[in-house]
Design a protein around this motif. Structure first.
Motif, PDB file in Angstrom:
ATOM      1  N   GLY A   1       0.777  -1.236   0.000  1.00 28.94           N
ATOM      2  CA  GLY A   1       0.000   0.000   0.000  1.00 28.94           C
ATOM      3  C   GLY A   1       0.804   1.279   0.000  1.00 28.94           C
ATOM      4  O   GLY A   1       0.243   2.367   0.072  1.00 28.94           O
ATOM      5  N   VAL A   2       2.121   1.185  -0.081  1.00 29.84           N
ATOM      6  CA  VAL A   2       2.954   2.387  -0.129  1.00 29.84           C
ATOM      7  C   VAL A   2       2.833   2.981  -1.533  1.00 29.84           C
ATOM      8  O   VAL A   2       2.950   2.257  -2.529  1.00 29.84           O
ATOM      9  CB  VAL A   2       4.431   2.055   0.190  1.00 29.84           C
ATOM     10  N   SER A   3       2.595   4.284  -1.627  1.00 38.48           N
ATOM     11  CA  SER A   3       2.399   4.907  -2.930  1.00 38.48           C
ATOM     12  C   SER A   3       3.727   5.019  -3.688  1.00 38.48           C
ATOM     13  O   SER A   3       4.811   5.004  -3.096  1.00 38.48           O
ATOM     14  CB  SER A   3       1.790   6.294  -2.770  1.00 38.48           C
ATOM     15  N   ILE A   4       3.619   5.142  -4.998  1.00 33.08           N
ATOM     16  CA  ILE A   4       4.812   5.303  -5.835  1.00 33.08           C
ATOM     17  C   ILE A   4       5.535   6.593  -5.475  1.00 33.08           C
ATOM     18  O   ILE A   4       6.762   6.645  -5.466  1.00 33.08           O
ATOM     19  CB  ILE A   4       4.429   5.262  -7.325  1.00 33.08           C
ATOM     20  N   LYS A   5       4.772   7.619  -5.150  1.00 33.14           N
ATOM     21  CA  LYS A   5       5.386   8.892  -4.759  1.00 33.14           C
ATOM     22  C   LYS A   5       6.242   8.713  -3.510  1.00 33.14           C
ATOM     23  O   LYS A   5       7.368   9.213  -3.433  1.00 33.14           O
ATOM     24  CB  LYS A   5       4.292   9.928  -4.507  1.00 33.14           C
ATOM     25  N   ASP A   6       5.727   7.988  -2.511  1.00 32.43           N
ATOM     26  CA  ASP A   6       6.489   7.743  -1.286  1.00 32.43           C
ATOM     27  C   ASP A   6       7.714   6.874  -1.554  1.00 32.43           C
ATOM     28  O   ASP A   6       8.782   7.104  -0.988  1.00 32.43           O
ATOM     29  CB  ASP A   6       5.607   7.094  -0.226  1.00 32.43           C
ATOM     30  N   LEU A   7       7.572   5.871  -2.424  1.00 25.77           N
ATOM     31  CA  LEU A   7       8.724   5.041  -2.779  1.00 25.77           C
ATOM     32  C   LEU A   7       9.803   5.886  -3.452  1.00 25.77           C
ATOM     33  O   LEU A   7      10.992   5.698  -3.195  1.00 25.77           O
ATOM     34  CB  LEU A   7       8.295   3.910  -3.718  1.00 25.77           C
ATOM     35  N   SER A   8       9.382   6.822  -4.275  1.00 24.29           N
ATOM     36  CA  SER A   8      10.316   7.698  -4.963  1.00 24.29           C
ATOM     37  C   SER A   8      11.075   8.587  -3.976  1.00 24.29           C
ATOM     38  O   SER A   8      12.286   8.755  -4.078  1.00 24.29           O
ATOM     39  CB  SER A   8       9.560   8.557  -5.977  1.00 24.29           C
ATOM     40  N   ILE A   9      10.349   9.143  -3.026  1.00 24.54           N
ATOM     41  CA  ILE A   9      10.976  10.014  -2.028  1.00 24.54           C
ATOM     42  C   ILE A   9      11.971   9.231  -1.180  1.00 24.54           C
ATOM     43  O   ILE A   9      13.077   9.698  -0.898  1.00 24.54           O
ATOM     44  CB  ILE A   9       9.900  10.673  -1.140  1.00 24.54           C
ATOM     45  N   GLN A  10      11.612   8.023  -0.787  1.00 25.58           N
ATOM     46  CA  GLN A  10      12.468   7.213   0.070  1.00 25.58           C
ATOM     47  C   GLN A  10      13.736   6.747  -0.636  1.00 25.58           C
ATOM     48  O   GLN A  10      14.792   6.633  -0.025  1.00 25.58           O
ATOM     49  CB  GLN A  10      11.704   5.986   0.575  1.00 25.58           C
ATOM     50  N   SER A  11      13.615   6.452  -1.942  1.00 24.50           N
ATOM     51  CA  SER A  11      14.736   5.821  -2.638  1.00 24.50           C
ATOM     52  C   SER A  11      15.592   6.776  -3.461  1.00 24.50           C
ATOM     53  O   SER A  11      16.758   6.490  -3.724  1.00 24.50           O
ATOM     54  CB  SER A  11      14.200   4.742  -3.572  1.00 24.50           C
ATOM     55  N   GLY A  12      15.003   7.892  -3.933  1.00 26.58           N
ATOM     56  CA  GLY A  12      15.747   8.793  -4.801  1.00 26.58           C
ATOM     57  C   GLY A  12      15.550   8.502  -6.280  1.00 26.58           C
ATOM     58  O   GLY A  12      16.038   9.243  -7.127  1.00 26.58           O
ATOM     59  N   PHE A  13      14.857   7.415  -6.623  1.00 28.40           N
ATOM     60  CA  PHE A  13      14.526   7.122  -8.012  1.00 28.40           C
ATOM     61  C   PHE A  13      13.308   7.940  -8.412  1.00 28.40           C
ATOM     62  O   PHE A  13      12.492   8.316  -7.571  1.00 28.40           O
ATOM     63  CB  PHE A  13      14.204   5.631  -8.204  1.00 28.40           C
ATOM     64  N   SER A  14      13.149   8.202  -9.699  1.00 32.76           N
ATOM     65  CA  SER A  14      11.995   8.970 -10.157  1.00 32.76           C
ATOM     66  C   SER A  14      10.731   8.106 -10.098  1.00 32.76           C
ATOM     67  O   SER A  14      10.799   6.875 -10.163  1.00 32.76           O
ATOM     68  CB  SER A  14      12.208   9.469 -11.581  1.00 32.76           C
ATOM     69  N   GLU A  15       9.588   8.785  -9.988  1.00 30.18           N
ATOM     70  CA  GLU A  15       8.313   8.070  -9.948  1.00 30.18           C
ATOM     71  C   GLU A  15       8.096   7.278 -11.226  1.00 30.18           C
ATOM     72  O   GLU A  15       7.607   6.145 -11.183  1.00 30.18           O
ATOM     73  CB  GLU A  15       7.154   9.052  -9.756  1.00 30.18           C
ATOM     74  N   GLU A  16       8.462   7.875 -12.357  1.00 30.97           N
ATOM     75  CA  GLU A  16       8.253   7.209 -13.647  1.00 30.97           C
ATOM     76  C   GLU A  16       9.094   5.942 -13.772  1.00 30.97           C
ATOM     77  O   GLU A  16       8.627   4.924 -14.287  1.00 30.97           O
ATOM     78  CB  GLU A  16       8.571   8.168 -14.799  1.00 30.97           C
ATOM     79  N   SER A  17      10.327   5.969 -13.288  1.00 31.13           N
ATOM     80  CA  SER A  17      11.172   4.773 -13.378  1.00 31.13           C
ATOM     81  C   SER A  17      10.644   3.664 -12.469  1.00 31.13           C
ATOM     82  O   SER A  17      10.671   2.487 -12.846  1.00 31.13           O
ATOM     83  CB  SER A  17      12.628   5.100 -13.053  1.00 31.13           C
TER      84      SER A  17
END
Length: 65
Positions: free
Chosen positions: A18-34
């Motif tokens: 349930g973690v959003s792609i936006k949150d995954l992006s913020i946590q990891s430094g990868f872009s949302e699109e990737s």
């Protein structure tokens, strides 16, 4: 971008929890699109996890004859 096997599994598991792609992006430094592309390549369907807004009920009046 190149994702390691560990990253792919981590993103996949967190997204399915349930973690959003936006949150995954913020946590990891990868872009949302990737991240979105990587999840699609693994066969995961991307859906919105936002709560839908309640729609106003419309009451239509009948015409009087």
């Amino acid at each position: 971008m190149h994702f390691s096997i560990f990253d792919k599994e981590k993103f996949k598991n967190n997204y399915l929890k349930g973690v959003s792609i936006k949150d995954l992006s913020i946590q990891s430094g990868f872009s949302e699109e990737s991240i979105r592309t990587m999840l699609r390549n693994q066969g995961i369907e991307i859906v919105s996890n936002e709560i839908p807004k309640e729609r106003k009920k419309r009451y239509w009046r009948r015409r009087k004859n």
